[in-house]
Motif scaffolding. Sequence first.
Motif, mmCIF file in Angstrom:
data_model
loop_
_atom_site.group_PDB
_atom_site.id
_atom_site.type_symbol
_atom_site.label_atom_id
_atom_site.label_comp_id
_atom_site.label_asym_id
_atom_site.label_seq_id
_atom_site.Cartn_x
_atom_site.Cartn_y
_atom_site.Cartn_z
ATOM 1 N N ALA A 1 0.826 -1.210 0.000
ATOM 2 C CA ALA A 1 0.000 0.000 0.000
ATOM 3 C C ALA A 1 0.866 1.268 0.000
ATOM 4 O O ALA A 1 0.467 2.281 -0.574
ATOM 5 N N GLU A 2 2.020 1.213 0.617
ATOM 6 C CA GLU A 2 2.936 2.359 0.576
ATOM 7 C C GLU A 2 3.377 2.637 -0.855
ATOM 8 O O GLU A 2 3.527 3.787 -1.249
ATOM 9 N N TYR B 1 1.711 1.598 -3.623
ATOM 10 C CA TYR B 1 0.534 1.834 -4.462
ATOM 11 C C TYR B 1 -0.579 2.467 -3.620
ATOM 12 O O TYR B 1 -1.593 1.819 -3.328
ATOM 13 N N PRO B 2 -0.431 3.726 -3.232
ATOM 14 C CA PRO B 2 -1.421 4.362 -2.350
ATOM 15 C C PRO B 2 -2.792 4.549 -2.997
ATOM 16 O O PRO B 2 -3.786 4.714 -2.292
ATOM 17 N N GLU B 3 -2.860 4.487 -4.317
ATOM 18 C CA GLU B 3 -4.137 4.674 -5.005
ATOM 19 C C GLU B 3 -5.011 3.419 -4.979
ATOM 20 O O GLU B 3 -6.189 3.474 -5.314
ATOM 21 N N VAL B 4 -4.449 2.297 -4.559
ATOM 22 C CA VAL B 4 -5.179 1.034 -4.512
ATOM 23 C C VAL B 4 -5.705 0.819 -3.090
ATOM 24 O O VAL B 4 -4.985 1.030 -2.113
ATOM 25 N N GLU B 5 -6.952 0.406 -2.979
ATOM 26 C CA GLU B 5 -7.569 0.190 -1.671
ATOM 27 C C GLU B 5 -6.891 -0.970 -0.928
ATOM 28 O O GLU B 5 -6.498 -1.968 -1.533
ATOM 29 N N HIS B 6 -6.795 -0.813 0.389
ATOM 30 C CA HIS B 6 -6.185 -1.851 1.225
ATOM 31 C C HIS B 6 -6.902 -3.188 1.077
ATOM 32 O O HIS B 6 -6.255 -4.237 1.081
#
Length: 54
Positions: free
Chosen positions: A9-10, A12-17
Amino acid sequence: MKQVTDRVAERYPEVEHEHISSLAVEELGKISNSRVTDYLTVLTERAVRSRLAK
């Protein structure tokens, strides 16, 4: 899997957890029956990052 999800997630911050987490569970499921289990988290993280990069 939380560590894998957080690290990906760090990057790819645009992708939901939740999406990252589901990919991680899916990828771990593919390799969880391996004899050697030392690197499952590393391999799982690498597979998830690869899928998201496409």
